[in-house]
Enzyme design. Structure first.
Site, PDB file in Angstrom:
ATOM      1  CD  GLU A 137      -5.237   1.023   8.557  1.00  0.00           C
ATOM      2  OE1 GLU A 137      -6.353   0.902   7.675  1.00  0.00           O
ATOM      3  OE2 GLU A 137      -4.360   0.871   8.487  1.00  0.00           O
TER       4      GLU A 137
ATOM      5  CG  HIS B 212       5.831  -4.934   1.156  1.00  0.00           C
ATOM      6  ND1 HIS B 212       4.815  -5.245   0.259  1.00  0.00           N
ATOM      7  CD2 HIS B 212       5.256  -4.307   2.057  1.00  0.00           C
ATOM      8  CE1 HIS B 212       3.679  -4.934   0.853  1.00  0.00           C
ATOM      9  NE2 HIS B 212       3.790  -4.564   2.007  1.00  0.00           N
ATOM     10  CG  HIS B 213       8.594  -9.649   4.608  1.00  0.00           C
ATOM     11  ND1 HIS B 213       9.437  -9.816   5.631  1.00  0.00           N
ATOM     12  CD2 HIS B 213       9.340  -9.864   3.634  1.00  0.00           C
ATOM     13  CE1 HIS B 213      10.531 -10.463   5.116  1.00  0.00           C
ATOM     14  NE2 HIS B 213      10.541 -10.418   4.025  1.00  0.00           N
ATOM     15  CD  GLU B 214      -0.154  -7.453   3.525  1.00  0.00           C
ATOM     16  OE1 GLU B 214       0.253  -5.945   3.993  1.00  0.00           O
ATOM     17  OE2 GLU B 214      -0.517  -7.853   4.843  1.00  0.00           O
TER      18      GLU B 214
ATOM     19  CD  GLU C 210      -0.557   1.734   7.851  1.00  0.00           C
ATOM     20  OE1 GLU C 210      -0.801   2.281   6.989  1.00  0.00           O
ATOM     21  OE2 GLU C 210      -0.986   0.535   8.334  1.00  0.00           O
TER      22      GLU C 210
ATOM     23  CD  GLU D  83      -2.657   2.649   3.888  1.00  0.00           C
ATOM     24  OE1 GLU D  83      -1.914   2.064   3.151  1.00  0.00           O
ATOM     25  OE2 GLU D  83      -3.361   2.122   4.915  1.00  0.00           O
TER      26      GLU D  83
END
Lengths: 734, 734
Positions: free
Chosen positions: A192, A444-446, A533, A539
């Site tokens: 990122e 959603h699985h963080e 991603e 974001e």
């Protein structure tokens, strides 16, 4: 910019020095392979216009030789492999003992993609090397396409070479000049970073600027960059270095050696600093070089997909490209929370399996809610309503499950269980409501990068999804990896991501993995790997802003490996409207946000902004409603990395076309021929363009919508603002 | 040897220097606790006869302070914890802010054990320390029993101290003299060293001798030893240092500081060198010190079990102490193979889940068998027959599943699948045959220390056991741990072992884990944890031989934490009879092998030798047939570490008693009063004793069997040979 001169009959000047050569099917590329004086394999690549890759070595440094085969007797006596001579050399003393040439040409149909048919056409050269001193065999398989090269190391089954540990792969890409490059810093834990645009000689000087703070990061070196790496020569040749089919192997970076003007492969290490545990028969991923005369050529290449194995999932009927909305952006900006309460200091989840470990479990039923928890039943139902009304397939909800009060930064082992909702999230009621309205839910699985915990709970978590109407999951890997010391892109983790994909396929679940390793085309083999991603997404527009040219570079870099869940579609650029403390501005005009649904190819596209922001601009929102997420054909109309990208795509399921254009801070005038349209047919065009006074920083929401009827003979001239862009829908005129 | 003088009214001379004191229920032990001048907690322990543990510090060094609580906003801005001041100190600046005393006395019934009722009686002192400079609270809970001390660190839930990483625990045990010690080298990966007997000052000098080669080993330091550590003072006081309830925490070693004559705790690190990830509320395991006037007192102590939590498994009806035979010893000695073929160079197992990873799977159906594969259906049936005929509960079979050709030494990730048998092992036929004969099967899961692979396959593997009549599993952890860099006794691995136990309980499976962490009494809480190896077992008799005094030390060291699957019962001491290449001799007489079923307590006992060897000595074998594996009561008749141990135990399910005695190379004359027998009852005694000319090295199979009728008034005088021993069954006379 000098032109790429086509001289099919050119006599390649150094051809005679190499034992083996191979031409691309169109004979414009020439590969040469040999061993040098020390017995090190090397290769070079030329086009009819000149050298692309100068002579470059190939090989490995090993940590140790394969230990002698352990027998039952060794188990008893515990003879140790350390007593053996460590022969580390896999880069000298080789001779070529055999070679084979072949050709391949087929057209295959992806489950989803930028086009419905892909041609895979190459000439192949398999070179068999033998290292006499260690009696080892190493093959290198080269595939030369019209648009580039792929090659990989192969280690056949052989008696004297079975197990080895890679200390480093030493694949070179020798540059021929001080090219222009679009790159991000090499890092074992994050992708990122913002893209840098420099000459090769400028990499070192900009490295420190590029390494901005991240949730988990381990920079790989002062001149080490990530792939895919985009390059452009002063002669106007475009080149792209990446890898394909990175399976059971560490992700590759490229270390730039300034003295030799050469990139050298640099793999992601494990906790011990080792780079790969190998067992013959086995092979490396493909190392790829895409070559073209234009940016568009790079974008049009299908080398990455073609070098992956065909689909291994027999029944793919459950895999659907998906357009979705979600309970997400408001939290990213800061106007709501993933967590349920401020009253809990330390979360310990209950678990029948681990009740010996825990003293007490956090009781959410008695904890005072903060009042800022977004994933509540009412809000989710509102998003389901919005999705149903506007034709979206699905709704993503983050922060629905217990554990968000302390999930980040502590390397918690048991951080989430993926099946226990907060008290205000009624799984059954939401399941039933969504089903009634014809909307699917996205789970959603963080993982918080605690991968052992995730793997332990994976079956239960996937079964929970099946039971509650979630055919897709967004997984996340924020923070440092547990097991501690491992890295996001090591062989161990790459193995984990694929394990999840394969297990998900058993449950007919599609996966969109965030913060996982950058893709290398494995979605061809496992098309339920519907998104990734693996780069700075939208974001970051709420974390201070992406660079204005970001979306003109991503298709040349991150997207070379596969689709990205970029989550575009932000209409309200001023983040302080959601959270007064957030001073970020989305660095884009509104119409460029529309364009991204076309320029940033993905079978999974989010409309990321809040429903209320879309309701303020229903005319512009119509494009997001109309745009498909699966394509029959794609035409790369104009593309210059860092400047502009304009793409036309034909809907997979109709005759309609959609055009998108994203441009950098300098703006751009696009002149587009509509000759891709079917001749003789009329199309209703809706053009969503920047208003004359629009600009990303001063006036991002100034747009104009024009409607015309057009044919394939028409041309359009559209001026995009600074940080702007346009979108066009071209529907068959009825 | 001076006697431990009992002076209940003794005035402890240094009592007034400490703020807090606690006496044992019988008032013979006195604990004192305070903080020193720097604010470091410390304690000392005295008996009425004098000092046992001199003043010793307590505390921790931390890797870093708990990072500030991560909030949603930090997730967005990626604020890093590294910017915070690193406050590492958890050993100074404390003051005592509170203390509580209490007493506890209960008698509980273990599911299985050395006795059917255990008294748990202690006085407790909870001391609350506050560190003002960091606003942290740390409590230490002391439990003082008549036979020793347990204490642990407790970290209550508190705002300013939630997450912390242990760099080292600094618990001291300050010695009062240069005691005699029985120890093995501290090591993060093996416990399979021979015991050394030295003075404390002799540890350093003998350390290198003790560290012999092993399949996985990481010695912990030049003066670092393992627990449980057996000590004896010149005053004839026996002391033992170990730990209890080591859960979600690294295993402790003891580093001996020669300058201060003090042992300091030394935890097993993870791959990053960190020693523990903690989250309040939490606590350490108990640190234990058992104290006695005789070796027998140490063996009789139940401190380790009493400091563990009560049983967490509600229905324990499926947990059965088990006596078994197995397809094992012949392979250990070298006369047969775990592997099926010599024709396979490199095993790759097929797997639907990982078919993307593998190029090809090993095809055993076409591989030529070596002819030396022991786990074949016919041989297994022969063992089932033998078990049924001689009253054994179960048969263990090792080497039944695919993958043994290259399982060891390569750190293979995907090494076994635990569900796929070799072609000559017919799971269904064996299941049916065993069921017909009333014999249970014991599964074997060698993980090759690849724990991710094991966890991924655990549900399937346990379900396979349930489906095929295997109520128990022997698991193995031979070789270096994968994930690479982790150690066998780190927090990560300790967490893994317990995960397996808990999951096994869901399937009603009993577990016997080899090469796993040494036990710390957790079998009280999870009685399906029916066995452990965690030391040099009988297998080392085939790897060159155990020291002759080995079984006179193990009950004082390894067995303090829980039962060991020692696999005794070898009747043929000459290994070359099985494999001519194996020159090892079992260093024991035959009757000592019988004694081990009594002296080496375990609810899981193997008769390890080959059926044909038992058939040669049916009269001696009768003891193994008769001896139970669960007990009502145990009497430690005489016990001197390294010299001799004689124990009498009463069958849990009858009035019969069994006696065993194991002695070292010097032999021993035992004089035994049978006053433990029920007065007035007659018993048929069968005495299995060494013949006069017996000795472990010259004449190990020379034994004599005597039969008498005896009562509680009788005495026996039995001379054991060098490396010898005896066994007695005392059955109610009918």
């Amino acid at each position: 910019m000098r032109k790429f001169v086509l001289l099919c009959c050119l006599c390649f000047c150094t051809m005679h020095l190499f034992s083996l050569t191979l031409k691309s099917p169109d004979e414009r590329l020439l590969l040469s392979v040999d061993v040098d004086n020390s017995g090190c394999p090397y290769y070079k690549l030329e086009s009819t216009a000149g050298s692309l890759i100068a002579p470059s070595h190939l090989g490995y440094v090993l940590k140790r030789e394969n230990p002698e085969k352990a027998t039952d007797f060794e188990y008893r006596t515990f003879a140790k492999s350390e007593t053996l001579e460590q022969k580390q050399d896999l880069f000298s003393g080789f001779e070529i003992i055999n070679s084979q040439k072949s050709s391949f040409d087929e057209t295959w149909k992806p489950v989803w993609g930028e086009e419905s048919e892909i041609r895979n056409h190459y000439n192949e050269l398999l070179v068999c090397f033998h290292q006499e001193k260690n009696d080892r065999q190493m093959n290198i398989r080269f595939r030369l396409f019209d648009d580039g090269l792929g090659f990989r190391y192969e280690f056949p089954d052989q008696k004297s070479f079975t197990y080895f540990v890679i200390k480093e792969e030493k694949t070179e890409f020798a540059m021929t000049d001080d090219h222009k490059a679009w790159w991000i810093a090499g890092d074992y834990d994050t992708q990122e970073y913002a893209y840098m645009t420099t000459r090769l000689s400028g990499i070192r000087g900009k490295m420190k600027d590029d390494i901005t703070s991240n949730a988990s990061q381990t920079p790989a070196g002062e001149t080490c960059v990530q792939t895919s790496l985009m390059l452009k020569t002063d002669d106007g040749i475009y080149m792209n270095i990446h890898e394909a089919a990175c399976i059971d192997y560490a992700t590759m970076h490229l270390n730039y050696d300034e003295k030799t003007n050469t990139f050298i492969s640099h793999l992601t290490p494990d906790a011990c600093g080792d780079k790969g545990y190998m067992q013959t028969p086995c092979h490396s991923p493909w190392r790829t070089l895409i070559v073209g005369n234009s940016g568009a050529d790079i974008l049009a290449s299908r080398i990455t997909l073609n070098l992956n194995e065909p689909c291994k999932i027999e029944d793919t009927s459950w895999i659907h490209p998906t357009k979705y909305v979600g309970v997400w952006w408001k939290m990213i900006v800061g106007g709501a929370h993933w967590s349920y309460t401020d009253a809990v200091n330390s979360v310990k989840l209950n678990d029948k399996k681990l009740n010996g470990v825990l003293q007490s479990a956090t009781d959410y039923s008695t904890a005072e809610p903060s009042g800022r928890h977004a994933a509540n039943t009412e809000n989710v139902k509102r998003h389901i309503d919005f999705a149903a009304e506007h034709g979206f397939d699905a709704v993503l909800v983050e922060g629905w499950n217990q554990g968000w009060e302390d999930w980040f930064g502590h390397q918690k082992d048991y951080v989430f269980d993926f099946v226990t909702p907060y008290p205000d999230f009624d799984v059954r009621a939401i399941h039933e409501y969504a089903a009634q309205r014809g909307v699917k839910m996205i789970m959603h699985h963080e993982t918080s990068s605690s991968v052992r915990n995730y793997e332990r709970r994976l079956d239960e978590a996937y079964q929970f999804m099946v039971d509650n109407g979630y055919p897709a999951v967004k997984s996340g890997y924020v923070g440092d990896i547990v097991p501690r010391g491992e890295h996001h892109y090591s062989q161990w983790l790459n193995n984990h991501y694929l394990y999840c994909i394969q297990k998900a396929a058993e449950y007919k679940i599609m996966v969109n993995a965030h913060e996982a390793t950058r893709p290398t085309g494995i979605c061809r083999t496992y098309p339920n790997w519907i998104g990734n991603e693996s780069a700075r997404g939208t974001e970051y527009e709420a974390f201070g802003g992406n660079t204005v040219d970001h979306t003109t570079i991503l298709p040349f870099t991150r997207l070379i490996g596969g689709p990205m869940d970029y989550t575009p579609g932000i209409f309200e650029m001023d983040c302080s409207k959601i959270d007064p403390n957030n001073k970020s501005k989305v660095r884009s005009t509104l119409t460029r946000q529309l364009a991204l649904y076309v320029t940033m190819y993905s079978p999974l596209q989010m409309a990321a902004d809040l429903p209320e922001n879309y309701e303020r601009f229903p005319d512009a929102f119509k494009f997001i409603e109309d745009v498909p997420v699966d394509w029959q054909k794609s035409i790369y109309l104009e593309a210059e990395p860092g400047d502009y990208i304009t793409i036309a795509r034909k809907d997979k399921n109709s005759e309609n076309w959609f055009v998108g254009s994203s441009v950098d801070e300098n703006g751009h005038l696009s002149e587009i021929k509509l000759d891709f349209l079917t001749p003789g047919k009329k199309y209703d065009a809706i053009i969503y363009r920047d208003a004359k006074d629009a600009s990303w920083d001063k006036n991002p929401q100034a747009y104009k919508i024009e409607k015309h009827t057009v044919t394939s003979k028409d041309k359009l001239k559209i001026k995009s603002a600074s940080g702007g862009g346009f979108a066009i829908s071209l529907m068959i005129h009825k």
